[in-house]
Design a protein around this motif. Structure first.
Motif, PDB file in Angstrom:
ATOM      1  N   LYS A   2       0.846  -1.192   0.000  1.00 15.76           N
ATOM      2  CA  LYS A   2       0.000   0.000   0.000  1.00 15.76           C
ATOM      3  C   LYS A   2       0.882   1.243   0.000  1.00 15.76           C
ATOM      4  O   LYS A   2       1.841   1.328   0.772  1.00 15.76           O
ATOM      5  CB  LYS A   2      -0.949   0.000   1.196  1.00 15.76           C
ATOM      6  N   VAL A  13      -0.845  -1.204  -4.583  1.00 16.78           N
ATOM      7  CA  VAL A  13      -0.009  -1.112  -5.782  1.00 16.78           C
ATOM      8  C   VAL A  13       0.809  -2.391  -5.901  1.00 16.78           C
ATOM      9  O   VAL A  13       1.328  -2.907  -4.906  1.00 16.78           O
ATOM     10  CB  VAL A  13       0.937   0.103  -5.706  1.00 16.78           C
ATOM     11  N   TYR A  63      -2.678  -1.029  -9.996  1.00 14.01           N
ATOM     12  CA  TYR A  63      -3.179  -0.530  -8.708  1.00 14.01           C
ATOM     13  C   TYR A  63      -4.694  -0.591  -8.688  1.00 14.01           C
ATOM     14  O   TYR A  63      -5.356  -0.685  -9.729  1.00 14.01           O
ATOM     15  CB  TYR A  63      -2.668   0.884  -8.424  1.00 14.01           C
ATOM     16  N   SER A  71      -7.188  -1.404  -1.934  1.00 17.28           N
ATOM     17  CA  SER A  71      -6.918  -0.048  -1.454  1.00 17.28           C
ATOM     18  C   SER A  71      -7.808   0.243  -0.254  1.00 17.28           C
ATOM     19  O   SER A  71      -8.849  -0.400  -0.066  1.00 17.28           O
ATOM     20  CB  SER A  71      -7.183   0.982  -2.563  1.00 17.28           C
TER      21      SER A  71
END
Length: 282
Positions: A2, A13, A63, A71
């Motif tokens: 992250k 990512v 990502y 995320s």
């Protein structure tokens, strides 16, 4: 991993391949390809493992958009194209990337189009893959009817005009298999996708309804490749043709793929990755 892109916002990512490679007596820098996934509400996993074939010519950055996938969760006030487009710049700043090649697939292509408008000098190149600049409802409905008959048309109409959880479930059952013209190379790919349905419904019910990204495309200041499957029902070929026509002529390149649906590399990977490779290396 992250990555904090500022303000405590962390994006998931993943990076494939080195950015610097030995080249004789020195080190050569490969271009960075940033892959922005579709949805909204989905994650980056659909790019894997297919896009690994490009790792010899580019460092690939995958990502999950803000609030998506792995995320960090974010409030619905941040679920909009301006924020997601600005995140491309924030992510590049955090990772030290300059002049990326930015690829947006489907919903990721909406983000890429807004990115062109808001940050026209940021990218080295942009790829708009199986995406649309606006709703174009009648085109979608005609294509879904062509591919799946009246039942598919009706399911698409209900969902795109009234995106409730029930209409989404019926649409996904009736229409998802029509997105592509060939069985998936990896039947388990869909099972690996993390879906945030609330982001999907929020966007389709809100910003998607009045969306028109065509005027912003005139701001482009780098080469832009538009890729479209000629049998794509959700982002029809005419949408791609409109995008290409709205870009500055010196920057626009349109490639369509016969017999191909949504995400050209899914139905004709040999042709799609050949086009991507040529564009990246040009």
């Amino acid at each position: 991993m992250k990555i904090d892109i500022g303000g405590g916002v962390r994006l998931f990512v993943d990076v494939e391949g080195p950015g610097l490679v030995p080249d004789g007596a020195g080190m050569r820098e490969k271009p960075t390809l940033i892959c922005m996934h579709g949805g909204p509400g989905f994650d980056h996993s659909a790019f894997k493992p297919g896009f690994s074939v490009l790792a010899d010519i580019a460092q690939i950055v995958y990502y999950d958009h803000r609030g998506h996938g792995r995320s960090d969760a974010r409030p619905s006030s941040e679920w909009n194209l301006d924020t997601w487009a600005d995140d491309v710049v924030r992510l590049c700043d955090a990772l030290g990337i300059s002049k990326p090649i930015v690829l947006g697939q489907s919903f990721g292509g909406f983000v890429a189009q807004r990115y062109i408008e808001r940050h026209p000098e940021h990218a080295a190149k942009v790829i708009l893959s199986s995406t649309s600049p606006h709703m174009a409802m009648e085109r979608k409905l005609a294509m879904f009817e062509k591919r799946g008959g009246p039942e598919a048309r009706e399911a698409a109409l209900r969902f795109w005009s009234d995106p409730t959880p029930e209409h989404w479930a019926a649409y996904w059952t009736s229409c998802r298999h029509l997105y592509n013209t060939r069985p998936p190379l990896d039947p388990q790919a869909g099972s690996r996708t993390l879906i945030r349905e609330e982001i999907l419904l929020h966007f389709v019910a809100g910003e998607k309804q009045g969306l028109n990204l065509l005027p912003g495309l005139a701001s482009a200041q780098c080469p832009v490749l538009v890729m479209a499957g000629e049998d794509d029902p959700v982002c029809p070929l005419q949408d791609a043709q409109e995008m290409a026509a709205s870009l500055p002529a010196q920057w626009a390149k349109l490639v369509s793929f016969p017999g191909v649906g949504h995400g050209a590399w899914r139905d004709d990977p040999e042709a799609a990755f050949a086009v991507l490779r040529e564009f990246i290396l040009a």
